[in-house]
Design an enzyme around this catalytic site. Structure first.
Site, PDB file in Angstrom:
ATOM      1  CB  THR A  43      -7.175   8.763   6.201  1.00 29.37           C
ATOM      2  OG1 THR A  43      -6.200   9.303   7.119  1.00 29.37           O
ATOM      3  CG2 THR A  43      -7.348   9.687   5.027  1.00 29.37           C
TER       4      THR A  43
ATOM      5  N   GLY B 200      -8.479   4.174   9.718  1.00 29.37           N
ATOM      6  CA  GLY B 200      -9.034   2.861   9.370  1.00 29.37           C
ATOM      7  C   GLY B 200      -8.912   2.457   7.913  1.00 29.37           C
ATOM      8  CB  THR B 201      -7.070   3.878   4.993  1.00 27.90           C
ATOM      9  OG1 THR B 201      -5.887   4.034   5.787  1.00 27.90           O
ATOM     10  CG2 THR B 201      -7.718   5.218   4.796  1.00 27.90           C
ATOM     11  N   GLY B 202      -6.439   1.075   6.216  1.00 30.85           N
ATOM     12  CA  GLY B 202      -5.814  -0.237   5.990  1.00 30.85           C
ATOM     13  C   GLY B 202      -6.754  -1.375   6.354  1.00 30.85           C
ATOM     14  CB  CYS B 203      -9.044  -1.922   9.245  1.00 31.63           C
ATOM     15  SG  CYS B 203      -7.878  -1.704  10.592  1.00 31.63           S
TER      16      CYS B 203
ATOM     17  CE  LYS C 270      -1.844  -1.459   3.806  1.00 32.63           C
ATOM     18  NZ  LYS C 270      -2.655  -1.794   5.003  1.00 32.63           N
TER      19      LYS C 270
HETATM   20  N1  LIG Z   1      -5.517  10.300   0.938  1.00 31.86           N
HETATM   21  C1  LIG Z   1      -5.795   9.176   0.250  1.00 31.86           C
HETATM   22  N2  LIG Z   1      -6.509   9.234  -0.896  1.00 31.86           N
HETATM   23  C2  LIG Z   1      -6.801   8.117  -1.600  1.00 31.86           C
HETATM   24  N3  LIG Z   1      -6.387   6.880  -1.232  1.00 31.86           N
HETATM   25  C3  LIG Z   1      -5.659   6.752  -0.097  1.00 31.86           C
HETATM   26  C4  LIG Z   1      -5.321   7.889   0.706  1.00 31.86           C
HETATM   27  N4  LIG Z   1      -4.609   7.441   1.791  1.00 31.86           N
HETATM   28  C5  LIG Z   1      -4.525   6.096   1.662  1.00 31.86           C
HETATM   29  N5  LIG Z   1      -5.124   5.665   0.528  1.00 31.86           N
HETATM   30  C6  LIG Z   1      -5.294   4.274   0.092  1.00 31.86           C
HETATM   31  O1  LIG Z   1      -5.929   3.590   1.179  1.00 31.86           O
HETATM   32  C7  LIG Z   1      -5.502   2.230   1.226  1.00 31.86           C
HETATM   33  C8  LIG Z   1      -4.895   1.940   2.591  1.00 31.86           C
HETATM   34  O2  LIG Z   1      -3.557   2.434   2.578  1.00 31.86           O
HETATM   35  P1  LIG Z   1      -2.786   3.047   3.811  1.00 31.86           P
HETATM   36  O3  LIG Z   1      -3.506   4.260   4.306  1.00 31.86           O
HETATM   37  O4  LIG Z   1      -1.382   3.232   3.360  1.00 31.86           O
HETATM   38  O5  LIG Z   1      -2.912   1.875   4.881  1.00 31.86           O
HETATM   39  P2  LIG Z   1      -2.702   1.871   6.462  1.00 31.86           P
HETATM   40  O6  LIG Z   1      -3.983   2.372   7.074  1.00 31.86           O
HETATM   41  O7  LIG Z   1      -2.440   0.424   6.751  1.00 31.86           O
HETATM   42  O8  LIG Z   1      -1.530   2.760   6.760  1.00 31.86           O
HETATM   43  C9  LIG Z   1      -4.531   2.077   0.050  1.00 31.86           C
HETATM   44  O9  LIG Z   1      -5.258   1.622  -1.070  1.00 31.86           O
HETATM   45  C10 LIG Z   1      -4.015   3.497  -0.166  1.00 31.86           C
HETATM   46  O10 LIG Z   1      -3.495   3.705  -1.462  1.00 31.86           O
HETATM   47  C1  LIG Z   2      -7.741  -2.059  16.929  1.00 33.27           C
HETATM   48  C2  LIG Z   2      -7.016  -1.462  15.783  1.00 33.27           C
HETATM   49  N1  LIG Z   2      -6.622  -2.254  14.765  1.00 33.27           N
HETATM   50  C3  LIG Z   2      -5.946  -1.729  13.716  1.00 33.27           C
HETATM   51  C4  LIG Z   2      -5.656  -0.380  13.662  1.00 33.27           C
HETATM   52  C5  LIG Z   2      -4.887   0.212  12.521  1.00 33.27           C
HETATM   53  O1  LIG Z   2      -5.795   0.448  11.544  1.00 33.27           O
HETATM   54  P1  LIG Z   2      -5.491   1.110  10.117  1.00 33.27           P
HETATM   55  O2  LIG Z   2      -6.579   0.728   9.211  1.00 33.27           O
HETATM   56  O3  LIG Z   2      -4.103   0.818   9.706  1.00 33.27           O
HETATM   57  O4  LIG Z   2      -5.751   2.608  10.446  1.00 33.27           O
HETATM   58  P2  LIG Z   2      -4.949   3.715  11.197  1.00 33.27           P
HETATM   59  O5  LIG Z   2      -4.757   3.417  12.630  1.00 33.27           O
HETATM   60  O6  LIG Z   2      -3.645   3.759  10.454  1.00 33.27           O
HETATM   61  O7  LIG Z   2      -5.823   4.911  10.986  1.00 33.27           O
HETATM   62  C6  LIG Z   2      -6.104   0.416  14.732  1.00 33.27           C
HETATM   63  N2  LIG Z   2      -5.864   1.751  14.732  1.00 33.27           N
HETATM   64  N3  LIG Z   2      -6.765  -0.136  15.779  1.00 33.27           N
END
Ligand SMILES: Nc1ncnc2c1ncn2[C@@H]1O[C@H](COP(=O)(O)OP(=O)(O)O)[C@@H](O)[C@H]1O
Ligand SMILES: Cc1ncc(COP(=O)(O)OP(=O)(O)O)c(N)n1
Length: 260
Positions: free
Chosen positions: A204, A206-209, A173
């Site tokens: 943003t 929770g994007t990864g989950c 990602k």
């Molecule tokens: N500002 C944004 N605009 C559009 N897509 C985004 C943005 N931030 C993250 N993404 C997308 O959201 C998904 C989760 O990525 P990311 O945010 O890097 O994960 P994590 O929450 O694990 O750090 C990926 O598909 C990434 O490309």
């Molecule tokens: C309970 C819990 N699990 C996972 C995460 C991390 O989630 P993620 O989607 O990577 O979002 P961010 O924390 O990066 O906003 C979490 N925060 N809590």
């Protein structure tokens, strides 16, 4: 029949990430969501104020209750907290006949640890080898493999380093890079570049989950891995575009954006 999808993850009391994000995503994508809770966090829009792991036997019992009676069409993992939980969940997944999406959650967006540093080796040697799809972000890639991604050009090298631990597919990602939100999906032979416009929205959480649960939901509906990841990318992009303010910090993505 509505397919069942199981998330094995931590609870986020603020409802933006973790189990709560996973179950909302599953509802929005038309599957039946079920959960194995590994840890409880006290969490909100400004950070994680506390985290408590569940005992291994509680995790095992939840998993067996769901899988042995109801059955699952896909499994997604998130926060696993400790080496013991990582190894237990890896063993449970290995014994389950369903695709698995492993989000190797390390640290929250606010920098709070959700995985003990001593568990990293178990992620490498026990969990990644049983994953159908692994979905690390750039920070997780660096911790797991030592590869630092600074631009899109580094994504292929990062993917190769993660694939060396044995997942069938990996989505690197690139959400934390500047410019378009670009992710790379590959199994080492096929490559799919997933590109979406970056939404200038600070909400943003929770994007990864959300991405990982969406992939699991689409796999449960019978899609191939490339189809599932492309549909999940479209879903998470829409959810980020509709992310909204809640609390004083980073608000959640909008899991119901596609429901009208
Ligand atoms: N500002 C944004 N605009 C559009 N897509 C985004 C943005 N931030 C993250 N993404 C997308 O959201 C998904 C989760 O990525 P990311 O945010 O890097 O994960 P994590 O929450 O694990 O750090 C990926 O598909 C990434 O490309
Ligand atoms: C309970 C819990 N699990 C996972 C995460 C991390 O989630 P993620 O989607 O990577 O979002 P961010 O924390 O990066 O906003 C979490 N925060 N809590």
């Amino acid at each position: 029949m509505i397919p069942g999808v199981l998330t094995v993850a931590g609870s986020d009391s603020g409802g933006g990430a973790g189990i709560q994000a996973d179950l909302k995503t599953m509802l929005a994508l038309g599957v039946h969501g079920m959960s194995v809770i590994t840890a409880v966090t006290a969490q909100n829009s400004i950070g994680v104020q506390g985290a408590w792991e569940l005992p291994v036997e509680a995790v095992r019992a939840q998993y067996r209750s769901v899988v042995d009676d109801i059955g699952v069409r896909a499994v997604k993992t998130g926060m696993l907290s400790s080496a013991e939980l990582v190894e237990t969940v890896a063993e449970l997944i290995a014994g389950t006949d369903a695709p698995s999406v492993v989000d190797p959650v390390g640290v929250s967006k606010h920098g709070d640890a959700l995985l003990a540093p001593s568990a990293l080796d178990s992620v490498r040697t026990a969990l990644l080898p049983v994953a159908t799809v692994a979905t690390p972000n750039l920070d997780e890639v660096a911790h797991l493999t030592g590869v630092r991604v600074e631009s899109e050009d580094d994504l292929r090298r990062a993917a190769e380093a993660v694939l060396a631990y044995g997942p069938r597919w990996v989505v690197i990602k690139g959400g934390h890079l500047a410019g378009d939100a670009v992710d790379l999906l590959t199994d080492g032979s096929q490559e799919h570049w997933l590109r979406a416009p970056r939404h200038d929205n600070r909400h943003t959480h929770g994007t990864g989950c959300t991405l990982a649960s969406a992939i699991a939901s689409q796999l449960a509906k019978g899609q191939t891995v490339p189809e599932a990841v492309m549909a999940a990318k479209e879903y998470v992009t829409g959810a980020i575009a509709a992310g909204f303010a809640l609390g004083a910090g980073i608000g959640p993505v909008h899991h119901g954006w596609n429901l009208g």
